[in-house]
Structure formats: structure tokens, C-alpha cells
Design a protein around this motif. Structure first.
Motif, PDB file in Angstrom:
ATOM      1  N   HIS A 140       0.826  -1.209   0.000  1.00  0.00           N
ATOM      2  CA  HIS A 140       0.000   0.000   0.000  1.00  0.00           C
ATOM      3  C   HIS A 140       0.864   1.265   0.000  1.00  0.00           C
ATOM      4  O   HIS A 140       0.546   2.241  -0.690  1.00  0.00           O
ATOM      5  CB  HIS A 140      -0.920   0.004   1.224  1.00  0.00           C
TER       6      HIS A 140
ATOM      7  N   PHE B  67      -5.087  -1.709  -5.439  1.00  0.00           N
ATOM      8  CA  PHE B  67      -4.162  -2.540  -4.681  1.00  0.00           C
ATOM      9  C   PHE B  67      -4.140  -3.985  -5.162  1.00  0.00           C
ATOM     10  O   PHE B  67      -3.123  -4.675  -5.045  1.00  0.00           O
ATOM     11  CB  PHE B  67      -4.492  -2.497  -3.180  1.00  0.00           C
TER      12      PHE B  67
ATOM     13  N   GLN C 163       3.418   6.091  -5.935  1.00  0.00           N
ATOM     14  CA  GLN C 163       3.461   6.073  -7.391  1.00  0.00           C
ATOM     15  C   GLN C 163       2.657   7.223  -7.976  1.00  0.00           C
ATOM     16  O   GLN C 163       1.622   7.625  -7.437  1.00  0.00           O
ATOM     17  CB  GLN C 163       2.926   4.744  -7.933  1.00  0.00           C
TER      18      GLN C 163
ATOM     19  N   CYS D  84      -8.762   2.539  -4.940  1.00  0.00           N
ATOM     20  CA  CYS D  84      -7.684   3.346  -5.511  1.00  0.00           C
ATOM     21  C   CYS D  84      -7.370   4.495  -4.563  1.00  0.00           C
ATOM     22  O   CYS D  84      -8.252   5.063  -3.932  1.00  0.00           O
ATOM     23  CB  CYS D  84      -8.082   3.908  -6.871  1.00  0.00           C
TER      24      CYS D  84
ATOM     25  N   LEU E  74       2.241   1.791  -3.470  1.00  0.00           N
ATOM     26  CA  LEU E  74       1.209   2.310  -4.381  1.00  0.00           C
ATOM     27  C   LEU E  74       0.936   3.788  -4.120  1.00  0.00           C
ATOM     28  O   LEU E  74       0.659   4.551  -5.049  1.00  0.00           O
ATOM     29  CB  LEU E  74      -0.079   1.505  -4.215  1.00  0.00           C
TER      30      LEU E  74
ATOM     31  N   LYS F 160      -3.081   3.023  -9.052  1.00  0.00           N
ATOM     32  CA  LYS F 160      -3.477   1.659  -9.410  1.00  0.00           C
ATOM     33  C   LYS F 160      -4.219   1.024  -8.250  1.00  0.00           C
ATOM     34  O   LYS F 160      -3.904   1.287  -7.087  1.00  0.00           O
ATOM     35  CB  LYS F 160      -2.242   0.808  -9.743  1.00  0.00           C
TER      36      LYS F 160
ATOM     37  N   SER G  86      -1.341  -5.312  -7.459  1.00  0.00           N
ATOM     38  CA  SER G  86       0.031  -5.406  -6.952  1.00  0.00           C
ATOM     39  C   SER G  86       0.381  -6.854  -6.622  1.00  0.00           C
ATOM     40  O   SER G  86      -0.329  -7.531  -5.876  1.00  0.00           O
ATOM     41  CB  SER G  86       0.174  -4.529  -5.693  1.00  0.00           C
TER      42      SER G  86
END
Length: 361
Positions: A56, A68, A62, A346, A59, A66, A71
Motif C-alpha cells: 500500500h 491494490f 506512485q 484506488c 502504491l 493503481k 500489486s
């Protein structure tokens, strides 16, 4: 007076020599297997939660948002979490409920130390004190656990289901649960104690069903088929249903309150209800000595304190960028900052479209 103290000391010495002798370990081989399985499973759960937390955090950093579930790291944590829960389930087939349930503190303590080692968190004095309390408490739990036969047949489970102590317990639990649900739903009383008391009541039924299902599966694997009895499927349905509603109310509590408040209270409530249900349904501690019961409860108290020490003093973590700029959203003229939905799939999703429309107007 001196003679009295010497005789008292001699009785305590005799008790502890008998407790920690090699014959004690030979008598508790099955329970020790369940303990090791439960402790290893809870530690695996703590690793899985740390891996998912790391996913998490990656993400969140980034530029491209995206979900979770895309991943690979998150799925690795999910697989380890499933294996840990499966190991916990199996442990109930080898050890008493009163012994397996308090070992959930291993997961919380493990998460604290793994976050220090791999997530580069700072080691706090509370972590060290909580870990020490957990180790001592776990040792007392294992040493003074109830010595009850773990091979539960389907017929035994059937007899326990219609026993009057369990029927009285279930009736009282249903009445209290309905009262709490009335205040929770109709009166909108969302107090943390009410939410987690309902979770604990459902958890008591879950552990009873898990213990019965795990024991019958274990006996069936050993060659004593128990899966042909209808009570196996009754307990299986009870396990699944109570677990689903338990997770539902727990998630609602996590949405309303901070994790550092929910985690320790939920652990204490669920562990206490699990021990009570084990005592009533499976007659654990039926022939236990007073000193064994006292030392076991003292071990539970130390485990509870270890969770409170670590969880209550833990600071809530926030995302580095807790807002999004609506000016960057196509078709939006509003340049104010709106809080994202932290429970969405998201990062950066809006809370509510209606709220956005109202703010624009």
C-alpha cells in the motif's frame, strides 16, 4: 510461623517440579503441537500484514494510481495471510480454545517488531515492554493450559450442542446481541464497546464451530470418519455465517474509530468470549486446580497488557499527500482540496459525488 512458611514453600516447590517435569511434556505433546502451530501461524499473519502494508505504501508513492489488487506484493501478503489463518484453524484441532485464542497477541507483537526491521520504524520502549509481557504471558498460557482430550467426535459435539449450560449460554447471548443490535441500528449508538461486543459474541460462536470442524477433520484424516454426520455441516455453516458477520461489524468499527483503539479492545473482548465459550461448550478447566486456573488467567492478563502497551501508544499513520487537487481532474473547475476516500480501491478517489456537487453549487 517459620514451620508454616517452610511447608508452604515446599508445596509450591512440589507443584512447580511436577508442572515442569518431562512427564508433563509427554502428556501435553498434542497441545504443544497446537501451540507451535498457532504461534507460527500468527507470526505468519503478522508478516503478511506487513507485506500488504508495504504494498500500500508503494502504491501511494506512485504517480500513476493503481488498485491494490493489481500489486503482486499485495497478493503475496494475501496468500501468506490465508496460510496463516489455515494454520490457526488447524491449531484448534490439537489444542484447547482457551490456549489458542490468547496466542493472537503473537500477531500483534510480531507486526510491531517486523515494522522495525523491514519498514524502518523506530523501536520504542513500549515495543520492548509489550514484547516482554507477551513472552511471559505466552509461557504461562502454555504451561498452565487446561488438560482436556482433544479428539472430539461428532457424537460428542452433538451432545454438547443440546447440553443445558450451552443452551442457556446461547439464549443469553442471543438476547444481549439483539439488544445491542437494536441500539446500534435503530438508535444509531455507534459506541466502540457496542460494536466490538457484537464482534466478540459472534467470535465465541465462530471458535466453537472452528474447534468442532477442525477436530472432526483431524479425526477423519486419522481414519475415524466424521464427515458423514450432519452436525459437521451444521457447524461448518455456523462457522462461515458467524465469521462473515463478525468481519462486517469489525470493519464498521475500523471505519469509525482508530486502529489503536479497536485492536486492543477487540483482542481482549474476543479472547475473553472465546475462553468463556470453551469453558461452557467443551468443559475446559473442568478438573483444573485453582493455582493452574489463576496462573493461566494471569498469563491472559499479561497478554492483554502487551497488546494495549503496543497498540495504544502507537501513532496513527497518514499518507504523505492526504488530498488531491480538483483542478487536475478533467471537467472540474473547483481548485479546492477534497479529502480522498481512504477505504476505496484506488488512492485518491473522491469521498462522495453528491458532496462534490454541493460544494460546486
Amino acid at each position: 510461623m517459620g514451620i508454616l512458611l517452610e511447608s508452604e514453600w515446599a508445596s509450591w516447590t512440589t507443584f512447580f517440579e511436577g508442572t515442569f517435569s518431562s512427564s508433563w511434556y509427554s502428556k501435553h505433546k498434542t497441545e504443544l503441537l497446537g501451540v507451535l502451530l498457532a504461534a507460527a501461524s500468527n507470526f505468519l499473519i503478522s508478516i503478511s500484514l506487513s507485506i500488504q502494508k508495504c504494498a500500500h505504501l508503494r502504491l501511494a508513492r506512485q504517480a500513476e494510481l493503481k488498485p491494490f489488487y493489481r500489486s503482486k506484493l499485495w497478493w503475496c501478503g494475501a496468500v501468506l495471510l490465508g496460510l496463516g489463518e489455515l494454520g490457526n484453524f488447524t491449531a484448534y484441532g490439537f489444542a484447547p480454545i482457551a490456549l489458542v485464542a490468547p496466542l493472537g497477541c503473537v500477531s500483534i507483537i510480531g507486526s510491531a517488531f517486523i515494522s522495525v526491521l523491514f519498514l524502518k520504524k523506530t523501536m520504542r520502549a513500549a515495543d520492548i515492554l509489550g514484547g516482554t509481557l507477551a513472552v511471559v504471558g505466552t509461557y504461562l498460557l502454555v504451561t498452565f493450559a487446561p488438560n482436556v482430550p482433544q479428539e472430539l467426535t461428532a457424537r460428542q459435539v452433538q451432545n454438547d450442542l443440546v447440553s443445558w449450560p450451552f443452551l442457556v449460554y446461547v439464549i443469553l447471548e442471543i438476547i444481549i446481541f439483539c439488544i445491542l443490535l437494536y441500539f446500534y441500528k435503530r438508535k444509531a449508538v455507534k459506541h466502540i464497546v457496542i460494536s466490538l461486543m457484537m464482534v466478540a459474541m459472534l467470535a465465541s460462536l465462530t471458535v466453537i464451530a472452528v474447534k468442532a470442524v477442525a477436530s472432526m477433520i483431524t479425526l477423519s484424516v486419522k481414519g475415524k470418519m466424521q464427515l458423514t454426520y450432519p452436525v459437521f455441516y451444521i457447524m461448518l455453516i455456523l462457522m462461515a455465517t458467524s465469521c462473515v458477520f463478525q468481519v462486517k461489524f469489525l470493519n464498521q468499527a475500523m471505519h469509525l474509530y482508530e486502529a489503536r483503539a479497536v485492536v486492543p479492545i477487540n483482542f481482549v473482548f474476543c479472547t475473553t468470549s472465546a475462553i468463556i465459550s470453551g469453558v461452557i461448550f467443551y468443559q475446559e478447566f473442568q478438573s483444573a486446580a485453582f493455582l493452574s486456573v489463576f496462573m493461566f488467567l494471569f498469563g491472559c492478563l499479561l497478554s492483554f497488557l502487551s497488546v494495549f502497551v503496543i497498540a495504544v501508544n502507537k501513532k496513527e499513520e497518514r499518507l504523505q499527500v492526504p488530498y488531491i487537487d480538483c483542478g487536475c481532474i478533467p471537467g472540474q473547475k473547483l481548485t479546492g482540496k477534497i479529502q480522498p476516500d481512504s477505504y476505496g480501491s484506488c488512492y485518491g478517489t473522491l469521498n462522495n459525488k453528491d458532496d462534490l456537487g454541493k460544494s460546486q453549487s
